[in-house]
Design a protein around this motif. Structure first.
Motif, PDB file in Angstrom:
ATOM      1  N   GLN A   1      -3.514   5.775   1.937  1.00 20.41           N
ATOM      2  CA  GLN A   1      -4.545   4.639   1.906  1.00 20.41           C
ATOM      3  C   GLN A   1      -5.318   4.057   3.175  1.00 20.41           C
ATOM      4  OE1 GLN A   1      -2.942   1.544  -0.810  1.00 20.41           O
ATOM      5  NE2 GLN A   1      -2.637   3.219  -2.425  1.00 20.41           N
ATOM      6  N   THR A   2      -4.953   4.724   4.270  1.00 17.74           N
ATOM      7  CA  THR A   2      -5.837   4.304   5.372  1.00 17.74           C
ATOM      8  C   THR A   2      -7.304   5.235   5.273  1.00 17.74           C
ATOM      9  OG1 THR A   2      -5.098   6.156   6.895  1.00 17.74           O
ATOM     10  CG2 THR A   2      -3.681   4.050   6.556  1.00 17.74           C
ATOM     11  N   THR A   3      -8.263   4.674   6.094  1.00 16.43           N
ATOM     12  CA  THR A   3      -9.579   5.177   6.371  1.00 16.43           C
ATOM     13  C   THR A   3     -10.212   4.858   7.685  1.00 16.43           C
ATOM     14  OG1 THR A   3     -11.784   5.406   5.096  1.00 16.43           O
ATOM     15  CG2 THR A   3     -10.968   3.161   5.268  1.00 16.43           C
TER      16      THR A   3
ATOM     17  N   LEU B   1      -6.267   0.124   6.306  1.00 15.10           N
ATOM     18  CA  LEU B   1      -6.148   0.266   5.095  1.00 15.10           C
ATOM     19  C   LEU B   1      -7.516   0.075   4.573  1.00 15.10           C
ATOM     20  CD1 LEU B   1      -3.050  -1.693   3.906  1.00 15.10           C
ATOM     21  CD2 LEU B   1      -3.083   0.550   4.714  1.00 15.10           C
ATOM     22  N   ALA B   2      -7.618   0.985   3.341  1.00 16.78           N
ATOM     23  CA  ALA B   2      -9.098   0.792   2.724  1.00 16.78           C
ATOM     24  C   ALA B   2      -9.330  -0.458   1.807  1.00 16.78           C
ATOM     25  CB  ALA B   2      -9.540   2.066   1.867  1.00 16.78           C
ATOM     26  N   ASN B   3     -10.299  -1.202   1.791  1.00 18.43           N
ATOM     27  CA  ASN B   3     -10.534  -2.135   0.922  1.00 18.43           C
ATOM     28  C   ASN B   3     -11.829  -2.514   0.719  1.00 18.43           C
ATOM     29  OD1 ASN B   3     -11.533  -3.357   3.266  1.00 18.43           O
ATOM     30  ND2 ASN B   3      -9.823  -4.981   3.502  1.00 18.43           N
TER      31      ASN B   3
ATOM     32  N   ALA C   1       0.837  -1.135  -0.024  1.00 17.04           N
ATOM     33  CA  ALA C   1      -0.026   0.109  -0.103  1.00 17.04           C
ATOM     34  C   ALA C   1       0.768   1.358  -0.057  1.00 17.04           C
ATOM     35  CB  ALA C   1      -0.907   0.120   1.195  1.00 17.04           C
ATOM     36  N   GLN C   2       0.100   2.411  -0.452  1.00 16.48           N
ATOM     37  CA  GLN C   2       0.955   3.698  -0.577  1.00 16.48           C
ATOM     38  C   GLN C   2       0.600   4.550   0.548  1.00 16.48           C
ATOM     39  OE1 GLN C   2       3.435   4.116  -2.906  1.00 16.48           O
ATOM     40  NE2 GLN C   2       3.066   1.879  -3.100  1.00 16.48           N
TER      41      GLN C   2
ATOM     42  N   TRP D   1       3.222   3.486   6.270  1.00 23.71           N
ATOM     43  CA  TRP D   1       4.477   3.177   5.066  1.00 23.71           C
ATOM     44  C   TRP D   1       5.845   3.130   5.320  1.00 23.71           C
ATOM     45  CZ3 TRP D   1       7.184   7.598   4.221  1.00 23.71           C
ATOM     46  CH2 TRP D   1       6.632   8.636   4.758  1.00 23.71           C
TER      47      TRP D   1
ATOM     48  N   GLU E   1      -8.692  -8.245   0.692  1.00 22.49           N
ATOM     49  CA  GLU E   1      -9.423  -7.585   0.522  1.00 22.49           C
ATOM     50  C   GLU E   1     -10.700  -7.581   1.460  1.00 22.49           C
ATOM     51  OE1 GLU E   1     -10.332 -10.639  -2.633  1.00 22.49           O
ATOM     52  OE2 GLU E   1      -8.737  -9.754  -1.269  1.00 22.49           O
TER      53      GLU E   1
ATOM     54  N   GLN F   1     -15.285  -0.314   1.819  1.00 22.24           N
ATOM     55  CA  GLN F   1     -15.995   0.457   0.643  1.00 22.24           C
ATOM     56  C   GLN F   1     -17.330  -0.029   0.488  1.00 22.24           C
ATOM     57  OE1 GLN F   1     -13.240  -0.462  -2.695  1.00 22.24           O
ATOM     58  NE2 GLN F   1     -11.938   0.914  -1.748  1.00 22.24           N
TER      59      GLN F   1
ATOM     60  N   GLU G   1      -1.679   6.262  10.027  1.00 20.78           N
ATOM     61  CA  GLU G   1      -1.531   6.912   8.709  1.00 20.78           C
ATOM     62  C   GLU G   1      -0.038   6.616   8.544  1.00 20.78           C
ATOM     63  OE1 GLU G   1      -2.660  10.585   9.567  1.00 20.78           O
ATOM     64  OE2 GLU G   1      -4.919  10.483   9.190  1.00 20.78           O
TER      65      GLU G   1
END
Length: 341
Positions: free
Chosen positions: A259-261, A274-276, A255-256, A320, A309, A280, A317
Motif C-alpha cells: 500500500q505504499t506509493t 502510504l497511499a491516501n 495498512a497492508q 508492515w 487521510e 490520490q 515498502e
C-alpha cells in the motif's frame, strides 16, 4: 571504513534522519546509547531549534550522533498561475478540516547557511546531508572541526560524485526506502542490494545501505552485498521514543503490504509513503520546497484531528514488518547480535 571506526559503534545500524519531528532527541539518544548511530533530522528546524535539539540529545547521551540537513540547491521558479492552480486543488481538503483557504507563505524553507553554521559550531560526530552536494568550503570546514560527512545517493553516478567531493561515506538509497528520495541528479530507483553491489565494485569509501531493511536478515543481506553499515528509518517509526503521531502509528499498523506509493503530492519532491486521499487527489503539486510549505497547515491540522487521510505517511515498502517497541529493542532485533566497528 577507518573513518567510521572512530565512532565506536556496537551495531551496524544508523537511524535514518527522519525530519518533521520524527527523530526526536529521545529517539536519537536511545539509538546511540544502544550502540547504533542516532541521527537528528534537522532540515525543517530553525537555527535556534537545531541548537536546542542538539543540546537535548547531549543531555541524554554522550555517545556519537549525526545531524542531517538538506544540501543547498537552486530554488525553482514558479508562476502565479501555477501557485493558483496548486492552491485551488488543495482547497477542498482544507475545507474538509475547516481550515482557511490554502495560501503559499512568503518563506518556504529555512536558510541552509544559518542552519549549517549552528551545526558546525555544535560539532556533532557526524554531519549527513541529502538532496545534493556540499561546496568544497563546507566540506573543509566540517573536516577542520573533526566532523565526519555522509552524503546521500540514489544511483551509482551520484555516489561517485560524492566520493570525488571527498565525503567520508555515502548512503545508497534503494527504491524501497520510505520518505523523500535523497538524490539530486539521477535516481535509478534500483533495488537496495543491487545498488550496494554495484557501488561495492567501484567505490573506495564506506557504503551505507538504505531501503527496505526491516529485519536482521535484511541487514545481514545488505552487509553481505558489500555495505559497511545500514541505515533504517521505517523500522523505527513505531518506536516508543519516536515523534510519530498517533494517527500515523495507527495507519502503519492497519495498512497492508503493497500500500505504499511514490508521490510528489505533499512536498513536490518524490517520496514513498502510504497511499491516501492526498496522494490520490493532488495531481498538480508545485516543485519542492513550495508544495511542502503549501501543505504544511493541512498536515499539522490532520495530525491534531487524527485524520490520517491528509497526513504524509512516509513509509518504506516493508513497513508492515514494523512494530511498537522501544528503540533499544528494535535496534537489537535489527542488529541480530552482530557487531560492527
Amino acid at each position: 571504513m577507518a573513518a567510521l571506526t572512530r565512532l565506536g559503534l556496537h551495531s551496524p545500524v544508523i537511524l535514518a534522519p527522519m525530519a518533521g519531528g520524527i527523530s526526536t532527541p529521545a529517539l536519537v539518544a536511545a539509538v546511540s546509547e544502544a550502540g547504533g548511530l542516532g541521527s537528528l533530522g534537522a532540515a525543517y528546524l530553525t537555527p535556534q531549534q537545531i541548537s536546542a535539539e542538539i543540546a537535548a540529545v547531549r543531555g541524554l547521551t554522550q555517545r556519537p550522533f549525526a545531524v542531517n540537513l538538506f544540501a543547498p540547491h537552486a530554488t525553482p521558479q514558479v508562476t502565479p498561475e501555477q501557485i493558483a492552480a496548486a492552491e485551488a486543488e488543495l482547497a477542498p481538503l482544507h475545507a474538509a478540516l475547516n481550515l482557511a483557504p490554502p495560501k503559499l507563505p512568503a518563506q518556504v524553507q529555512e536558510d541552509f547557511a544559518a542552519q549549517f553554521e549552528v551545526v558546525l559550531q555544535a560539532a556533532p560526530a557526524v554531519f549527513s546531508f541529502a538532496f545534493g552536494r556540499l561546496e568544497r568550503g563546507s566540506l573543509e570546514a566540517l573536516k577542520a572541526r573533526g566532523i565526519l560527512t555522509i552524503g546521500t545517493a540514489t544511483s551509482l553516478t551520484e555516489a561517485q560524485l560524492l566520493q570525488s567531493d571527498g565525503v567520508d561515506a555515502v548512503v545508497l538509497q534503494g527504491s524501497a526506502a520510505g520518505g523523500h528520495r535523497g538524490g539530486w541528479q539521477r535516481d535509478d530507483l534500483a533495488g537496495t542490494l543491487d545498488l550496494v553491489r554495484a557501488a561495492h565494485q567501484s567505490l573506495s569509501l564506506p557504503i551505507i545501505a538504505a531501503g527496505g531493511l526491516m529485519t536482521a536478515e535484511a541487514v545481514r543481506a545488505a552487509l553481505a552485498a558489500g555495505a559497511d553499515l545500514v541505515q533504517c528509518g521505517t523500522a523505527f517509526l513505531r518506536a516508543a521514543e519516536a515523534g510519530t503521531s498517533a494517527p500515523y502509528r495507527a495507519a502503519l499498523a492497519a495498512a497492508q503490504a503493497g500500500q505504499t506509493t511514490l508521490t510528489r503530492s505533499f512536498s513536490g519532491r518524490l517520496a514513498r509513503g502510504l497511499a491516501n486521499t492526498v496522494t490520490q487527489e493532488l495531481r498538480r503539486p508545485l516543485p519542492y520546497p513550495y508544495q511542502n510549505a503549501l501543505t504544511r497547515p493541512l498536515r499539522s491540522a490532520a495530525a491534531a484531528n487524527h485524520r490520517a487521510e491528509f497526513l504524509s505517511l512516509w513509509a518504506g515498502e516493508n513497513f508492515w514488518q514494523g512494530r511498537e517497541a522501544s528503540a533499544a529493542e528494535l535496534l537489537a532485533e535489527l542488529s541480530g547480535g552482530r557487531e560492527k566497528a
